[in-house]
Structures are given as structure tokens and as C-alpha cells.
Design an enzyme around this catalytic site. Structure first.
Site, mmCIF file in Angstrom:
data_model
loop_
_atom_site.group_PDB
_atom_site.id
_atom_site.type_symbol
_atom_site.label_atom_id
_atom_site.label_comp_id
_atom_site.label_asym_id
_atom_site.label_seq_id
_atom_site.Cartn_x
_atom_site.Cartn_y
_atom_site.Cartn_z
ATOM 1 N N HIS A 314 0.892 -1.156 0.033
ATOM 2 C CA HIS A 314 0.004 -0.183 -0.130
ATOM 3 C C HIS A 314 0.917 1.125 0.159
ATOM 4 O O HIS A 314 1.798 1.178 0.230
ATOM 5 C CB HIS A 314 -1.091 0.073 1.139
ATOM 6 N N ASP A 371 -8.135 -5.204 0.401
ATOM 7 C CA ASP A 371 -8.531 -6.041 -0.743
ATOM 8 C C ASP A 371 -8.243 -7.472 -0.630
ATOM 9 O O ASP A 371 -8.733 -8.482 -1.453
ATOM 10 C CB ASP A 371 -8.260 -5.633 -1.975
HETATM 11 N N1 ACO Z 1 4.275 -7.534 -4.964
HETATM 12 C C1 ACO Z 1 5.514 -7.561 -5.032
HETATM 13 N N2 ACO Z 1 6.144 -6.418 -5.083
HETATM 14 C C2 ACO Z 1 5.714 -5.580 -4.445
HETATM 15 C C3 ACO Z 1 4.302 -5.282 -4.478
HETATM 16 C C4 ACO Z 1 3.465 -6.585 -4.571
HETATM 17 N N3 ACO Z 1 2.347 -6.514 -4.271
HETATM 18 N N4 ACO Z 1 4.077 -4.134 -4.043
HETATM 19 C C5 ACO Z 1 5.076 -3.373 -4.180
HETATM 20 N N5 ACO Z 1 6.303 -4.187 -4.486
HETATM 21 C C6 ACO Z 1 7.509 -3.752 -4.415
HETATM 22 C C7 ACO Z 1 7.872 -2.914 -5.810
HETATM 23 O O1 ACO Z 1 8.310 -3.802 -6.649
HETATM 24 C C8 ACO Z 1 9.113 -2.110 -5.199
HETATM 25 O O2 ACO Z 1 10.210 -2.853 -5.326
HETATM 26 P P1 ACO Z 1 11.572 -2.045 -5.405
HETATM 27 O O3 ACO Z 1 11.861 -1.181 -4.201
HETATM 28 O O4 ACO Z 1 12.615 -3.440 -5.494
HETATM 29 O O5 ACO Z 1 11.679 -1.639 -6.745
HETATM 30 C C9 ACO Z 1 8.679 -1.993 -3.846
HETATM 31 O O6 ACO Z 1 7.766 -2.889 -3.402
HETATM 32 C C10 ACO Z 1 7.628 -0.405 -3.647
HETATM 33 O O7 ACO Z 1 6.632 -0.407 -4.456
HETATM 34 P P2 ACO Z 1 5.936 0.725 -5.126
HETATM 35 O O8 ACO Z 1 5.340 0.076 -6.488
HETATM 36 O O9 ACO Z 1 7.128 1.620 -5.390
HETATM 37 O O10 ACO Z 1 4.964 1.131 -4.133
HETATM 38 P P3 ACO Z 1 3.768 1.953 -4.340
HETATM 39 O O11 ACO Z 1 3.453 2.576 -3.150
HETATM 40 O O12 ACO Z 1 4.002 2.810 -5.759
HETATM 41 O O13 ACO Z 1 2.422 1.011 -4.901
HETATM 42 C C11 ACO Z 1 0.537 -0.470 -4.769
HETATM 43 C C12 ACO Z 1 1.590 0.534 -3.947
HETATM 44 C C13 ACO Z 1 0.038 0.209 -6.266
HETATM 45 C C14 ACO Z 1 -0.552 -0.904 -3.988
HETATM 46 C C15 ACO Z 1 1.463 -1.751 -4.853
HETATM 47 O O14 ACO Z 1 1.923 -2.383 -3.835
HETATM 48 C C16 ACO Z 1 0.801 -2.767 -5.718
HETATM 49 O O15 ACO Z 1 0.807 -2.753 -6.993
HETATM 50 N N6 ACO Z 1 0.220 -3.847 -4.762
HETATM 51 C C17 ACO Z 1 -0.782 -4.782 -5.498
HETATM 52 C C18 ACO Z 1 -1.877 -4.256 -6.010
HETATM 53 C C19 ACO Z 1 -2.961 -4.137 -4.935
HETATM 54 O O16 ACO Z 1 -3.144 -4.666 -4.056
HETATM 55 N N7 ACO Z 1 -3.505 -2.826 -4.954
HETATM 56 C C20 ACO Z 1 -4.548 -2.332 -4.141
HETATM 57 C C21 ACO Z 1 -4.215 -1.188 -3.147
HETATM 58 S S1 ACO Z 1 -5.290 -0.892 -1.803
HETATM 59 C C22 ACO Z 1 -6.632 -0.187 -2.807
HETATM 60 O O17 ACO Z 1 -6.434 0.299 -3.626
HETATM 61 C C23 ACO Z 1 -8.078 -0.022 -1.953
#
Ligand code: ACO
Length: 437
Positions: A314, A371
Site C-alpha cells: 500500500h 482487498d
Molecule cells: N508484490 C511484489 N512486489 C511489490 C508489491 C507486490 N504486491 N507491491 C510493491 N512491491 C515492491 C515494488 O516492486 C518495489 O520494489 P523495489 O523497491 O525493489 O523496486 C517496492 O515494493 C515498492 O513498491 P512501489 O510500487 O514503489 O509502491 P507504491 O506505493 O507505488 O505501490 C501499490 C503501491 C500500487 C498498492 C503496490 O503495492 C501494488 O501494486 N500492490 C498490488 C496491487 C494491490 O493490491 N492494490 C490495492 C491497493 S489498496 C486499494 O487501492 C484499496
């Protein structure tokens, strides 16, 4: 306005063109959480922009509605803890709280419920819109279109400068959203539309419009109504998330409320936002058995693989998502009470356990979000997967409307117009087509 100019910060800039200089900026204090540096005069006074794609360090507005502490896993609406609201109040009480700033007393509660139930029906001509869609249209596509189309039917609530019209538009949106959503579902399965019933509660009425058929009475299981009400409460608002920011930006041009909420629905549809619970369920089904969890965790860790563990991570919560904790409990209650087998829930719990021990997820502070468990509950309630994000939209309408009202009634409201870091071509001469390489 926040408490402006009580503190100042000095920022030293090393600009190769103009040299090093120190500038003084005002700090605006928050009632809780981080204060903000006021950069509004930065360009006018110093000819420089700030750069923050994704808004990771930028407050886009001032708001009194929702507070999140991502480190501590705290979510408060108007100061009330989300866990308490989810277990002790109704969705309509939370709508009132978000919009009006206080929980309603008995009289206000009765008046508000009366307003909402008397706005649940759609203009009958709107049902013709549905027939223009293919039967297999995604219900979110229908939602975007039909909610936007409300602006063609309710001309008496389009003037955003009139507080009475704003209030009327808010009631209409909260009240009609479940009707529009249930009609999208009924259309997709070829059943007749079901009209709302005023004597039913908010979630109960939604289940009635989803599952009732003219040939048979439908009585919603109270466990299901309560669980759905809880899901609605947990998704009602979440500060300046992508869809809410979309609503605010759309409305900053004084666009009408129905068009702004349609924009919010479009933003919510994306799998990185509201589409995640649908994606969680597909992912759990694809994983299938506990033995395959390590294989999928390896895929999630592999940067050359686009796979991400859905329902994990998140932007704001970096310890735990308080909504996920409530829903994990709810999942057990609902599945237990409905006597459903729980292989997906067991798989989800095992996936959570193993991921939380994995250094990749620990280092990046990736925890289950709201979620991760909501899809499992909705599936047990026999809500089709394509409706999951629609239900999120029904709930989030409360937050969108509250944030839209807050913004529209603020005399300091300005059109949103971000700037950019331009990295394209410098001016160059036009080249005639025959001379181009
Ligand atoms: N699985 C694997 N790796 C992940 C995940 C994941 N679900 N989420 C983040 N990471 C990793 C990224 O690859 C990144 O790694 P790095 O630092 O080595 O490059 C690091 O964790 C940080 O991730 P970001 O994408 O920069 O984080 P951001 O805050 O931009 O993204 C998000 C947040 C979009 C929710 C992301 O965690 C994601 O895509 N999760 C899966 C989708 C999801 O569950 N969305 C629902 C959100 S809750 C809602 O909207 C109600």
C-alpha cells in the site's frame, strides 16, 4: 485553512544557473500528522517548480475528513477509529459523518435515512441506457457511463455553487449508486431489473436488488447484510487516494458532480486501485494449492516478471492496513456462519503467513491490504467477481461525495493545474516532409 506561517523552514538550493541560495518557506501545521511546507509562491518568487510524480511527498489539498497514519496503521474518519465505526455503526451513519463532520443523533439519523431511501429510484428512462450495452459488458464500464449520464437527467442538482443543489446531488449519488450497480448485474444475467424497497437497510436493499426475482421472494441473510455493510464502511473513504484525487481534480474545473464521480469510478477501476480484490481472487485460484505458494512468491520477487502479489502493499500503510485486520475476522465469521468450505481462505492465510516471513516483503514493508480478504467474503456471499470493484465504487461514493462537497464549499478552491519537468526537444526548425530522414 491550516495554521499557516507559525513556523518557517530554510531550504538551500544549488542551482547551476543561478548559484546557491537559501530561501525561507512557511510551514503549515497539521492538527495531526506531518506538517506541510507551503511552496505556493516558489515559482513566482524563485522561478522553480517542485517535482513529485505520484505525489509521494505532496499534500494536494487541506481536508478535515480522514486521517491516516501509515506507520501506525491508523485510519480515522472525522476523528473516529475505523475499527469502531465498522463494528458499531451503519454505512449511512458513516456517510453522514463523512459529509457533515459529526455522527448523527437519532433525529438526524432518521432524516438522513429518509432522504436516502427517497432517492434510490432511477428515472425510468435511464433503464433504456442499459439496453445499449453488450450483455457481456463489464459492469464497471456500465457504471462509468450511467453515473455520468445522471447529469443528463437531474438538471436541478448541477449548480455546484448552490449548497442546496450540492446537497441534493450528494443524496442522489449515495442513494442511486446501489440501484445502478444492481441493474448492471441484472442486465448481464438477463433478469428483470428489481426496484429498491424503502423498508430495507442499505446493504440489505442492495442484496435484494441483486438477488431478488419477480417469481420468488428474497430475504437477505442478516449475516450477509451485516458483512456487506461492514465492507461498505471499510471502503467508504481513504483520504486523497487516486480515485478521490481524480474526483477533486475533475471538480476543480467546476464540472458537474455526476461527471466528477464518473471520473472517480474510471480511476477506481484500475487493478492497482479498486480492481485489486478481483485480482486477488484470480491469483488465489491460479496458485491453487499451498505447495505452489513459494513458486508465486519467487515470481513476485523477480523484477523481470511483471507479476505482483495482489492484495499486498500500500502506498500509505507500511505496517498493517487496519481495514485488512477487520476483514480477516469478518471472513472467518461469514464463511463459518454460511457453512461454506474455506480452501481459498486457508490458502490466503497461508500465503499471508509465508509472505510476512519473507525478507523481500519484510524489507519493503509489504502487508495485506483491505482487498486481500474482501474478495473471499464477497465470493462466499455469491457476489460475482465482476461486481467486486462495483461494490467498492458504491461504498467509495460516500468519500467522493464528502470530499467533493468539502472542496466545492471552500471559497479558496482553485482549478487544479500541475506543472511538469520538461525533458523534450529544445526549439528547432520545421523540416519539410521530403527532407526528413
Ligand atoms: N508484490 C511484489 N512486489 C511489490 C508489491 C507486490 N504486491 N507491491 C510493491 N512491491 C515492491 C515494488 O516492486 C518495489 O520494489 P523495489 O523497491 O525493489 O523496486 C517496492 O515494493 C515498492 O513498491 P512501489 O510500487 O514503489 O509502491 P507504491 O506505493 O507505488 O505501490 C501499490 C503501491 C500500487 C498498492 C503496490 O503495492 C501494488 O501494486 N500492490 C498490488 C496491487 C494491490 O493490491 N492494490 C490495492 C491497493 S489498496 C486499494 O487501492 C484499496
Amino acid at each position: 485553512m491550516g495554521n499557516a506561517a507559525e513556523q518557517r523552514v530554510d531550504i538551500t538550493m544549488s542551482d547551476p544557473k543561478t548559484g546557491k541560495k537559501t530561501i525561507e518557506l512557511d510551514v503549515m501545521e497539521a492538527s495531526m500528522g506531518p506538517s506541510v511546507v507551503d511552496v505556493r509562491r516558489l515559482y513566482a518568487d524563485h522561478g522553480i517548480f517542485t517535482y513529485d510524480p505520484g505525489f509521494t511527498s505532496t499534500a494536494s489539498c487541506e481536508s478535515k475528513i480522514t486521517y491516516i497514519d501509515g506507520e501506525q496503521g491508523i485510519l480515522l474518519h472525522r476523528g473516529y477509529d475505523i475499527g469502531e465505526l465498522a463494528t458499531k455503526s451503519s454505512f449511512l451513519d458513516v456517510c453522514y459523518l463523512l459529509m457533515e463532520g459529526e455522527l448523527p443523533n437519532l433525529e438526524q439519523q432518521a432524516e438522513f435515512c429518509d432522504e436516502i431511501v427517497h432517492h434510490t429510484m432511477l428515472h425510468e428512462q435511464m433503464s433504456h441506457f442499459y439496453r445499449g450495452f453488450r450483455r457481456d459488458a463489464h459492469p464497471m464500464a456500465i457504471m462509468v457511463a450511467v453515473v455520468g449520464a445522471l447529469s443528463a437527467f437531474y438538471h436541478d442538482s448541477l449548480d455546484i455553487n448552490d449548497p442546496n443543489q450540492r446537497q441534493l446531488a450528494s443524496y442522489r449519488l449515495i442513494a442511486k449508486m446501489p440501484t445502478i450497480a444492481a441493474m448492471a448485474y441484472k442486465y448481464s444475467i438477463g433478469q428483470p431489473f428489481v426496484y429498491p424497497k424503502n423498508e430495507l437497510g442499505f446493504a440489505e436493499n442492495f442484496l435484494h436488488m441483486m438477488f431478488s426475482v419477480p417469481s420468488e421472494d428474497y430475504v437477505a441473510n442478516p449475516i450477509m447484510s451485516r458483512a456487506l455493510e461492514r465492507i461498505f464502511i471499510l471502503h467508504a473513504d481513504h483520504e486523497q487516494n487516486a480515485s478521490t484525487s481524480t474526483v477533486r481534480l475533475a471538480s476543480s474545473s467546476q464540472a458537474n458532480p455526476f461527471a466528477c464521480i464518473a471520473a472517480g469510478i474510471a480511476s477506481l477501476w484500475g487493478p492497482a486501485h479498486g480492481g485489486a480484490n478481483e485480482a486477488v481472487l484470480s491469483m488465489l485460484k491460479e496458485i491453487g494449492t499451498k505447495e505452489r505458494i513459494p513458486e508465486y512468491l519467487a515470481k513476485a520477487r523477480d523484477k523481470s516478471d511483471p507479476f505482483r502479489l495482489m492484495g499486498f502493499g500500500h502506498r500509505v500503510y507500511k505496517n498493517f492496513d487496519p481495514r485488512a485486520s477487520v476483514l480477516k475476522e469478518s471472513a472467518h465469521e461469514v464463511l463459518g456462519a454460511l457453512g461454506k468450505t474455506t480452501p481459498l481462505l486457508e490458502l490466503a492465510k497461508e500465503l499471508e503467513r509465508i509472505a510476512l516471513e519473507d525478507p523481500y516483503f519484510r524489507e519493503r514493508k509489504l502487508f495485506p491490504n483491505v482487498d486481500f480478504y474482501s474478495g473471499i467474503i464477497l465470493q462466499a456471499m455469491e457476489i460475482p467477481v465482476s461486481m467486486f470493484t462495483v461494490l467498492f465504487a458504491v461504498a467509495r461514493t460516500a468519500g467522493w461525495v464528502a470530499q467533493w462537497k468539502e472542496m466545492s464549499s471552500d471559497p479558496a478552491n482553485k482549478i487544479g493545474r500541475p506543472r511538469q519537468l520538461y525533458t523534450g526537444e529544445k526549439p528547432r526548425k520545421f523540416v519539410e516532409v521530403n527532407d526528413r530522414k
